[in-house]
Structures are given as structure tokens and as C-alpha cells.
Design a protein around this motif. Structure first.
Motif, short mmCIF file in Angstrom:
data_model
loop_
_atom_site.label_atom_id
_atom_site.label_comp_id
_atom_site.label_asym_id
_atom_site.label_seq_id
_atom_site.Cartn_x
_atom_site.Cartn_y
_atom_site.Cartn_z
N GLY A 10 0.84 -1.19 0.00
CA GLY A 10 0.00 0.00 0.00
C GLY A 10 0.87 1.24 0.00
N GLY A 11 0.30 2.38 -0.40
CA GLY A 11 1.08 3.62 -0.47
C GLY A 11 1.69 4.02 0.85
N ASP A 12 1.05 3.61 1.97
CA ASP A 12 1.56 3.99 3.29
C ASP A 12 2.45 2.90 3.90
OD1 ASP A 12 -0.30 2.04 3.73
OD2 ASP A 12 -1.62 3.24 5.01
N ASP A 13 2.72 1.83 3.16
CA ASP A 13 3.51 0.69 3.64
C ASP A 13 2.87 -0.04 4.81
OD1 ASP A 13 5.46 0.98 1.74
OD2 ASP A 13 6.82 2.13 2.99
N LYS A 14 1.58 0.23 5.07
CA LYS A 14 0.91 -0.42 6.20
C LYS A 14 0.04 -1.58 5.75
CE LYS A 14 1.02 3.50 9.30
NZ LYS A 14 0.39 4.77 9.57
N HIS A 15 -0.20 -1.69 4.46
CA HIS A 15 -1.04 -2.77 3.94
C HIS A 15 -0.34 -3.47 2.79
CE1 HIS A 15 -3.99 -0.23 6.00
NE2 HIS A 15 -4.65 -1.35 6.21
N VAL A 16 -0.67 -4.73 2.59
CA VAL A 16 -0.14 -5.47 1.45
C VAL A 16 -1.31 -6.14 0.73
CG1 VAL A 16 2.13 -5.86 2.45
CG2 VAL A 16 0.33 -7.52 2.90
N LEU A 17 -1.11 -6.38 -0.55
CA LEU A 17 -2.19 -6.90 -1.40
C LEU A 17 -1.65 -8.02 -2.28
CD1 LEU A 17 -4.88 -6.63 -3.20
CD2 LEU A 17 -3.65 -4.86 -4.42
N THR A 18 -2.44 -9.06 -2.46
CA THR A 18 -2.09 -10.10 -3.44
C THR A 18 -3.36 -10.78 -3.92
OG1 THR A 18 -0.53 -11.87 -3.94
CG2 THR A 18 -1.74 -12.05 -1.85
N GLY A 19 -3.25 -11.49 -5.03
CA GLY A 19 -4.43 -12.09 -5.65
C GLY A 19 -4.54 -13.58 -5.39
N SER A 20 -5.68 -14.13 -5.84
CA SER A 20 -5.95 -15.55 -5.68
C SER A 20 -6.81 -16.01 -6.86
CB SER A 20 -6.64 -15.80 -4.34
OG SER A 20 -6.88 -17.19 -4.16
N TYR A 21 -7.43 -17.18 -6.72
CA TYR A 21 -8.29 -17.72 -7.78
C TYR A 21 -9.73 -17.25 -7.63
CZ TYR A 21 -4.34 -20.61 -9.02
OH TYR A 21 -3.09 -21.02 -9.42
N HIS A 22 -10.53 -17.53 -8.66
CA HIS A 22 -11.95 -17.16 -8.70
C HIS A 22 -12.11 -15.64 -8.58
CE1 HIS A 22 -15.83 -19.21 -8.91
NE2 HIS A 22 -16.33 -18.19 -8.27
N ASN A 23 -11.08 -14.91 -9.05
CA ASN A 23 -11.06 -13.44 -9.00
C ASN A 23 -11.11 -12.87 -7.59
OD1 ASN A 23 -10.78 -13.39 -11.72
ND2 ASN A 23 -12.68 -12.31 -12.18
#
Length: 449
Positions: free
Chosen positions: A348-361
Motif C-alpha cells: 500500500g502507499g503507506d507501507d501499512k497494507h499489502v495486497l495479493t491475488g488468488s483464484y476465482h477473481n
């Protein structure tokens, strides 16, 4: 871990670009293969398997973070390597923006073999509005006397957005390019394939320096490949690269011209008792990202996310399981090749969150400290939620039988997952809680208050 998912911010679906038809009707060329915000967040780029780059611009007339179409251009065409009898497809593997220095935008785009530096700028289109033969409205008879002669006049007709390739960097990689990263000095960048990393000067297209080479003298002895690489966000001499052997190497270009000797090695020892036929495949790192302050490293392998402190290379500070529910399905995933999917990870822009993907959208956003997570789905359900005006499904707080609401998190564990729908590519706005998600041929935008 399973606390109220809404505590990570109330994420709402904002926009969707692209044809919203059924998956079966999608043309392969329209599938989005990379997505990237620029350093200001005012522009967003996507690349697709058809070699096109589409740019979006922030729509200032709208409240909130909304985007509108800016321009589209054909970045790469299909090619043929006559020496190796190989087709080189036009698919855009990565796009990286250069920092904006003037009115024009500069961005790098690459397919498997060729990197291009594009200049995108507004151009005034001018036409001849008056001449000896035409007054802008109708044809005139030829002038009969000298005093009737008049100079042609040009008039502004329209503003168009032009995209021009300023540099083409080619013939430097024997294998497929999978990563490019622009240095913080905005003068150099690196490109990586399975066995080598090259350093380029943005202004020089006919030469590059090989700074990492892991190719063995005998290819029979090949045991690992490079999977991703990135420059440090502030220190122009540092970069890292990950490998299929579940390690991340930090290299310092001040140390030597060839950075085969790494400065640091981030690796977690595997418990030999847990080893299986799939261990090596699922532990291969598919993506690595520095946090914006350069203090932490985020890595993604098939089953988990890991956060490393750059000052501690013995073990990650956080390990976040993403695909624990798929451990029993590894045989099936190997059979249908999904086990080789390369999921990206994003800070995340604030380095406090992270994001990643998975299956089935599905995709997941985690609080990096508490590991509270939000599960969202980039699918048609998002449009319905917007029409009703409520929060997204899976974002609803509340308890059922005394337990926190699971929503989409429970649905992720179901047997009915569609492995053809997968969120591999995403980007996070550098200054706001807005994310861009590539879901097959659609670009989804979500925002949080």
C-alpha cells in the motif's frame, strides 16, 4: 487473523473498464498482463497480450478517485526470431513509468525480448486554413494578379495525444524478459530474464552491462532461475532479485561490476520433514517488492506472502498464508499447470497494507501489523454492490453464532473455485487507498474511505 474484515477500511468498488461479457467469449489478445500507477497516481497504465498499452487519467471533475480513458497505442507487434526459429509474441510483460520531468510522460514497456521507451505527449494538430487556392471553406480560382497572392495560414484544429517510441532496447536477452525496474536516479534501469540481469542507461539503447549471470557452464547443471528483480526505492546502488530456490539476494553495485556475490541473502530454512514432490515448485518466489521507505521486502510464493526486514536475513518478520486451502489440491493444480501461476504482490502507499491475488477473481488486502484481512472479489458482484449503494460482499462486519462474519473468506475455501479466473496483476495508488486490479480482460478500481 479472522477478525472483523471491515477493520482494514471500508473498501468499495469504484470503476470497471473493459468488456464485461462472459469469460468464454474473451479474446486472448484482450487479457490484461500488467497494470501500473505512475509516481503521482494521476495516471494508470495497463498492457495486454495483444501488445497494446492503454493509459488512464484521473478524472478531476469527479469526487473521489476516478479515472477516464487517456490514450491507447500499439507498443509491440508479433515478431519472428529467424536464428532460433521462434515466434516472439507481442504480450506486454511489464510497464514501468519514469518520473515526470516535463509535460510529456515517459514509460518503459517490454515483451519477451524487446524493451521500448515511449514518450506520450499532447500535440496540437494544425491545418492549412487559408491559401491561394482555398479560404478554409471553399475552393478559390487561381489568383490573377500579384496583389491577390496571400501566404498560407495555419489554424489550430485539435489537440491529440501522441505516443512515440524514443528508444528501443533489443538483442540483449537470450531468454524471456520478466522484470524491468527503473532506478531512483531516473537515469538507469535493469531488465531480467531467467538467468541474467542487465543494467541499461535510458539514453543508450545499443549497449547494456550484464550485472548478474547465474548461467552455469553446463546447462545440464541448471538448478535455479531468476524470477523477479527490483531496484531499491532510494539507494541507487542497491537492487534485489529473487529465485526459484525460495531466496532473495540483495546486491550492491558498488561492490563489483558483476554482482554475482550478493551483499545479503534472505532465506528461510525448510523443514526437511515437510518436503514433498511439490516443495520446490510452491516455494519458488514469483514476485518481490521493496516497501516505499526501502526498509522491508515483500515476497510472494505460491502459498504465502512474506515480509522481510532488510536488516534481518535469517527469517521473515511476518508470514501470511494465502492458499492454505489449496494444499490438498496440489496434484490437480500441477495437472492443469495452475501451480506455475505467478501472483504479484503490492505494498500500500503507506507501507501499512499489502495486497495479493488468488483464484476465482478473489484478492486479499492485509494489515501488515495485525494481519487483519479483507477478501474482495473482482467480479460482477461488485457492480451489484455499487447499484445498491452498500459495502462490498465479504466486507460486512458482524457476527454469526458469536463468530466474526467470514463472507468471501469462507467462499474461497469452496470446492467450486474457478481456476481460470485469477488475479495475478495489481497496483496500488502511491498516496491514496485506491487499487487497480487486472481481472482477465477487465480493469477494476476499488477505493477505501
Amino acid at each position: 487473523m479472522d477478525t472483523d474484515p471491515s477493520s482494514s477500511g471500508n473498501w468499495r468498488f469504484a470503476q470497471c473498464f473493459g468488456d464485461k461479457g462472459e469469460v468464454e467469449d474473451i479474446t486472448e489478445a484482450d487479457i490484461i498482463s500488467t497494470v501500473e500507477f505512475d509516481s503521482t497516481g494521476n495516471y494508470l497504465a495497463t498492457g495486454d497480450k495483444g501488445g497494446r498499452v492503454v493509459l488512464f487519467e484521473r478524472n478531476e471533475s469527479k469526487k473521489g478517485c476516478e479515472y477516464k480513458f487517456y490514450t491507447e497505442f500499439q507498443s509491440h507487434e508479433p515478431e519472428f526470431d529467424y536464428l532460433k526459429s521462434l515466434e516472439i509474441e507481442e504480450k506486454i510483460n511489464k510497464i514501468k513509468w519514469c518520473k515526470r520531468m516535463n509535460q510529456a510522460h515517459f514509460l518503459l514497456s517490454t515483451n519477451d525480448k524487446t524493451i521500448k521507451l515511449w514518450k506520450v505527449f499532447e500535440k496540437s494538430l494544425r491545418v492549412v486554413s487559408e491559401s491561394n487556392l482555398h479560404d478554409g471553406q471553399r475552393a478559390l480560382p487561381p489568383p490573377s494578379a500579384q496583389q491577390h497572392l496571400r501566404l498560407p495560414r495555419m489554424a489550430h484544429q485539435d489537440n491529440i495525444i501522441a505516443a512515440v517510441p524514443r528508444k528501443v532496447y533489443s538483442n540483449a536477452h537470450a531468454y524471456h524478459i520478466h522484470s524491468i525496474s527503473v532506478n531512483s536516479d531516473q537515469e538507469t534501469y535493469i531488465s531480467a530474464d531467467d538467468l541474467r540481469i542487465n543494467l541499461w542507461n535510458l539514453n543508450i539503447s545499443d549497449q547494456s552491462f550484464n550485472i548478474v549471470d547465474i548461467k552455469p557452464a553446463n546447462m545440464e547443471e541448471l538448478t535455479e532461475v531468476i524470477t523477479a528483480t527490483e531496484f531499491h526505492p532510494t539507494q541507487c546502488n542497491l537492487f534485489m532479485y529473487s529465485s526459484s530456490k525460495s531466496n532473495i539476494k540483495l546486491a550492491d553495485m558498488r561492490d563489483s561490476a558483476l554482482c554475482d556475490r550478493h551483499a545479503k541473502l534472505f532465506e528461510e530454512e525448510e523443514d526437511p520433514s515437510n518436503r514433498t514432490f511439490f516443495s520446490e515448485i510452491i516455494s519458488s518466489i514469483s514476485d518481490v517488492k521493496f516497501s516505499h521507505d526501502g526498509r522491508y521486502i515483500l515476497s510472494r510464493d505460491y502459498l504465502s506472502l512474506k515480509i522481510w526486514d532488510i536488516n534481518m536475513d535469517t527469517r521473515p518478520v511476518k508470514t501470511i498464508p494465502i492458499h492454505d486451502h489449496l494444499r490438498g489440491k496440489l496434484c490437480d493444480l500441477y495437472e492443469n499447470d495452475c501451480i506455475f501461476d505467478k501472483f504479484e504482490c503490492v505494498w500500500g502507499g503507506d507501507d501499512k497494507h499489502v495486497l495479493t491475488g488468488s483464484y476465482h477473481n478473489y484478492f486479499r488486502i492485509y494489515d501488515a501489523d495485525t494481519l487483519n484481512d479483507v477478501v474482495l472479489q473482482a467480479d460482477k458482484s461488485a457492480f451489484k454492490a455499487k447499484k445498491i449503494g452498500g459495502p462490498l460482499p465479504g466486507n460486512k462486519p458482524g457476527a454469526k453464532n458469536g463468530r466474526p462474519g467470514g463472507g468471501l473468506r469462507d467462499a474461497m475455501q469452496m470446492e467450486t473455485l474457478d481456476f481460470n479466473k485469477k488475479i495475478l496483476h495489481a497496483s496500488w495508488h502511491p498516496r491514496e487507498n485506491t487499487i487497480a486490479i487486472a481481472a482477465t480482460n477487465n480493469l477494476f478500481l476499488y477505493s477505501a474511505a
